[in-house]
Design a protein around this motif. Structure first.
Motif, PDB file in Angstrom:
ATOM      1  N   ALA A 141      41.368  72.367  25.324  1.00 47.45           N
ATOM      2  CA  ALA A 141      40.158  72.354  26.150  1.00 47.45           C
ATOM      3  C   ALA A 141      40.257  71.273  27.229  1.00 47.45           C
ATOM      4  N   GLY A 142      40.741  70.101  26.837  1.00 49.98           N
ATOM      5  CA  GLY A 142      40.864  69.009  27.802  1.00 49.98           C
ATOM      6  C   GLY A 142      41.833  69.330  28.930  1.00 49.98           C
ATOM      7  N   ILE A 143      42.996  69.858  28.587  1.00 52.01           N
ATOM      8  CA  ILE A 143      43.991  70.224  29.603  1.00 52.01           C
ATOM      9  C   ILE A 143      43.427  71.260  30.562  1.00 52.01           C
TER      10      ILE A 143
ATOM     11  N   PHE B 174      47.883  71.162  12.577  1.00 49.45           N
ATOM     12  CA  PHE B 174      47.486  72.531  12.840  1.00 49.45           C
ATOM     13  C   PHE B 174      46.197  72.910  12.126  1.00 49.45           C
ATOM     14  N   THR B 175      45.722  72.058  11.222  1.00 50.10           N
ATOM     15  CA  THR B 175      44.474  72.344  10.529  1.00 50.10           C
ATOM     16  C   THR B 175      43.353  71.413  10.973  1.00 50.10           C
ATOM     17  N   SER B 176      43.653  70.463  11.864  1.00 48.35           N
ATOM     18  CA  SER B 176      42.633  69.565  12.374  1.00 48.35           C
ATOM     19  C   SER B 176      42.085  70.113  13.684  1.00 48.35           C
ATOM     20  N   ASN B 177      41.133  69.399  14.272  1.00 47.25           N
ATOM     21  CA  ASN B 177      40.508  69.823  15.521  1.00 47.25           C
ATOM     22  C   ASN B 177      41.251  69.302  16.743  1.00 47.25           C
ATOM     23  N   PHE B 178      42.357  68.586  16.531  1.00 49.20           N
ATOM     24  CA  PHE B 178      43.041  67.924  17.642  1.00 49.20           C
ATOM     25  C   PHE B 178      43.513  68.915  18.698  1.00 49.20           C
ATOM     26  N   TRP B 179      44.189  69.995  18.265  1.00 48.80           N
ATOM     27  CA  TRP B 179      44.776  70.908  19.236  1.00 48.80           C
ATOM     28  C   TRP B 179      43.706  71.668  20.015  1.00 48.80           C
ATOM     29  N   SER B 180      42.578  71.942  19.388  1.00 49.66           N
ATOM     30  CA  SER B 180      41.482  72.593  20.112  1.00 49.66           C
ATOM     31  C   SER B 180      40.962  71.697  21.237  1.00 49.66           C
ATOM     32  N   VAL B 181      40.752  70.427  20.909  1.00 49.98           N
ATOM     33  CA  VAL B 181      40.295  69.471  21.922  1.00 49.98           C
ATOM     34  C   VAL B 181      41.364  69.278  22.990  1.00 49.98           C
ATOM     35  N   TYR B 182      42.623  69.260  22.585  1.00 53.52           N
ATOM     36  CA  TYR B 182      43.730  69.066  23.522  1.00 53.52           C
ATOM     37  C   TYR B 182      43.788  70.203  24.539  1.00 53.52           C
TER      38      TYR B 182
ATOM     39  N   TYR C   9      34.495  81.954  33.491  1.00 57.70           N
ATOM     40  CA  TYR C   9      35.301  82.652  32.487  1.00 57.70           C
ATOM     41  C   TYR C   9      35.370  81.846  31.193  1.00 57.70           C
ATOM     42  N   LEU C  10      35.610  80.541  31.324  1.00 53.52           N
ATOM     43  CA  LEU C  10      35.717  79.700  30.142  1.00 53.52           C
ATOM     44  C   LEU C  10      34.381  79.576  29.407  1.00 53.52           C
ATOM     45  N   ALA C  11      33.277  79.769  30.125  1.00 52.90           N
ATOM     46  CA  ALA C  11      31.960  79.731  29.474  1.00 52.90           C
ATOM     47  C   ALA C  11      31.681  81.031  28.726  1.00 52.90           C
ATOM     48  N   MET C  12      32.150  82.141  29.283  1.00 51.60           N
ATOM     49  CA  MET C  12      31.862  83.453  28.695  1.00 51.60           C
ATOM     50  C   MET C  12      32.859  83.864  27.615  1.00 51.60           C
ATOM     51  N   TYR C  13      34.128  83.500  27.791  1.00 53.89           N
ATOM     52  CA  TYR C  13      35.200  83.951  26.901  1.00 53.89           C
ATOM     53  C   TYR C  13      35.907  82.756  26.261  1.00 53.89           C
ATOM     54  N   PRO C  14      36.603  82.974  25.129  1.00 47.27           N
ATOM     55  CA  PRO C  14      37.332  81.869  24.486  1.00 47.27           C
ATOM     56  C   PRO C  14      38.481  81.393  25.363  1.00 47.27           C
ATOM     57  N   GLY C  15      38.556  80.117  25.573  1.00 47.31           N
ATOM     58  CA  GLY C  15      39.617  79.536  26.388  1.00 47.31           C
ATOM     59  C   GLY C  15      39.634  78.031  26.259  1.00 47.31           C
ATOM     60  N   LEU C  16      38.542  77.492  25.673  1.00 46.35           N
ATOM     61  CA  LEU C  16      38.432  76.049  25.491  1.00 46.35           C
ATOM     62  C   LEU C  16      38.628  75.717  24.006  1.00 46.35           C
ATOM     63  N   GLY C  17      39.879  75.740  23.578  1.00 43.88           N
ATOM     64  CA  GLY C  17      40.158  75.426  22.181  1.00 43.88           C
ATOM     65  C   GLY C  17      39.535  76.441  21.254  1.00 43.88           C
ATOM     66  N   ASN C  18      38.719  75.960  20.292  1.00 43.82           N
ATOM     67  CA  ASN C  18      38.104  76.867  19.325  1.00 43.82           C
ATOM     68  C   ASN C  18      36.710  77.322  19.736  1.00 43.82           C
ATOM     69  N   TYR C  19      36.320  77.052  20.982  1.00 46.38           N
ATOM     70  CA  TYR C  19      35.027  77.538  21.484  1.00 46.38           C
ATOM     71  C   TYR C  19      35.102  79.052  21.670  1.00 46.38           C
ATOM     72  N   ALA C  20      34.167  79.790  21.063  1.00 41.46           N
ATOM     73  CA  ALA C  20      34.227  81.256  21.031  1.00 41.46           C
ATOM     74  C   ALA C  20      33.732  81.914  22.305  1.00 41.46           C
TER      75      ALA C  20
END
Length: 306
Positions: free
Chosen positions: A14-16, A4-12, A77-88
Motif C-alpha cells: 500500500a505504501g509503495i 507472510f502471515t503478518s501485516n507488514f507486506w500489506s502495508v508495504y 481505482y485503489l478506492a474501489m478495487y483491491p490494490g492497497l495491500g489487504n484493503y478489499a
C-alpha cells in the motif's frame, strides 16, 4: 515465514503504491515551477549534431491534464478495487469472487442439460451416448491429469478401467470418492516387521501371494512377520476396501512391482491423496462423471459391483 502471515507486506505494498502516485504529482508540479537557465532565444544551450537545439517550452496543457487524469483514476481505482495491500476496496471485488460468479452462471446455464440424468441409474446412464460424452469431457477436464486420458493411470495413480478398487467400485462408492476425495496412508512398517532381513522376507512373501517371482525360502520366513501387515491387508492379503488397503494377491501394483519396491514401501510408507471434487463440480456433474468412471470397467447394462 512470519513475514507472510503478518501485516507488514500489506502495508508495504500500500505504501509503495501511494508513494508512487504522489511522487508523480510532485514531479509534475516541480517540472511546472522549475525555471531553467535559458539564452535569449529560449534555448537551454544543449546542442546536438551541430544545429539541433533544446528549447525550454512548458509541457502542452493536454499532456499535463492526461497526467492529472491518470493520477485521479489511480486513486479512484485503489478506492474501489483491491490494490492497497489487504484493503478489499469499496466494491468488494476479488478474483475468487469473479471466478465463483462465472462458475455459478455457467452451472446454471447447463443445469437443464444435467436435469434429465439426475433420475437415471449409473447402469442405465452407461448406455446413454449423450451422458457418456458429457462424462468423458468432465473426466478429461478434471481427472485425466492424474489418471491419464485413457483412464489407465500410471505409477501412483490407479487404473480406472480394471475391476481393482481400493475403496470400492460401486456407483455409490465412486460418487463418494469423487465428492469427498480420499487420503491413502501406508505408514512405515519396518520397525513393526523387524530387521532389514525380516523386511526383505516379508517383501518376498507378499510377492508370493500374487504368484510373482520370489525367493521361496525368504517368503517362508516372512510369512510369520506378515502379521504386522495383516491388520490392514487381512490375513489372506486380499486387502480391505473400508480402509483403502490394496489387495496383495493380484498382479496390480500401484506404486511399483518387485522386491525393492515393496521393501521401500515397508520402510518408508506412502501417502496418497485424491482431491475432493464437490467444491468444483455440482452434484449432477459428479453423478454423470461417476457413471462414466463406472462404465470404464463395466459394460453398459451390467449389474453394479457388490
Amino acid at each position: 515465514m512470519s513475514d507472510f502471515t503478518s501485516n507488514f507486506w500489506s502495508v508495504y505494498v500500500a505504501g509503495i503504491s501511494l508513494v508512487g502516485i504522489f511522487a508523480c504529482l510532485v514531479l509534475l508540479w516541480f517540472s511546472g515551477k522549475a525555471k531553467a537557465m535559458t539564452a535569449n532565444d529560449n534555448t537551454t544551450g544543449h546542442v546536438w549534431d551541430g544545429d539541433l537545439r533544446e528549447m525550454n517550452n512548458p509541457l502542452p496543457r493536454w499532456w499535463v491534464w492526461l497526467f492529472i487524469i491518470t493520477v485521479v483514476f489511480s486513486l479512484a481505482y485503489l478506492a474501489m478495487y483491491p490494490g492497497l495491500g489487504n484493503y478489499a476496496g469499496k466494491f468488494g471485488w476479488s478474483q475468487v469472487g469473479q471466478y465463483e460468479a462465472e462458475i455459478a452462471k455457467g452451472n446454471k446455464e447447463v443445469e437443464p442439460l444435467y436435469a434429465k440424468f439426475n433420475s437415471m441409474k449409473p447402469e442405465d446412464m452407461a448406455g446413454d451416448a449423450q451422458a457418456m460424452a458429457i462424462g468423458e469431457r468432465l473426466f478429461m477436464n478434471n481427472c485425466s491429469q492424474c489418471h491419464g486420458s485413457d483412464a489407465r493411470g500410471s505409477k501412483g495413480f490407479p487404473n480406472l478401467t480394471d475391476k481393482d478398487w481400493l475403496h470400492g467400485g460401486t456407483p455409490d462408492k465412486i460418487v463418494e470418492t469423487l465428492a469427498k476425495g480420499r487420503m491413502g496412508n501406508m505408514p512405515p512398517m519396518a520397525a513393526a516387521v523387524g530387521t532389514s532381513d525380516d523386511v526383505r522376507n516379508v517383501a518376498n512373501y507378499v510377492l508370493s501371494l500374487s504368484g510373482s517371482p520370489h525367493d521361496s525360502v525368504k517368503a517362508a520366513l516372512g510369512k510369520s512377520k506378515f502379521g504386522a501387515c495383516a491388520a490392514c491387508h487381512g490375513v489372506d492379503g486380499k486387502g480391505n476396501q473400508a480402509l483403502g488397503a490394496p489387495n496383495l494377491t493380484d498382479d496390480i501394483w500401484l506404486h511399483g512391482w518387485g522386491e525393492n519396491s515393496i521393501v521401500a514401501m515397508i520402510n518408508n510408507g506412502k501417502v496418497n491423496q485424491m482431491p475432493a471434487q464437490e467444491g468444483k463440480l455440482t452434484e449432477s456433474q459428479i453423478h454423470v462423471l461417476a457413471s462414466y468412471v463406472w462404465s470404464l470397467s463395466n459394460k453398459p447394462g451390467a449389474v453394479a459391483l457388490k
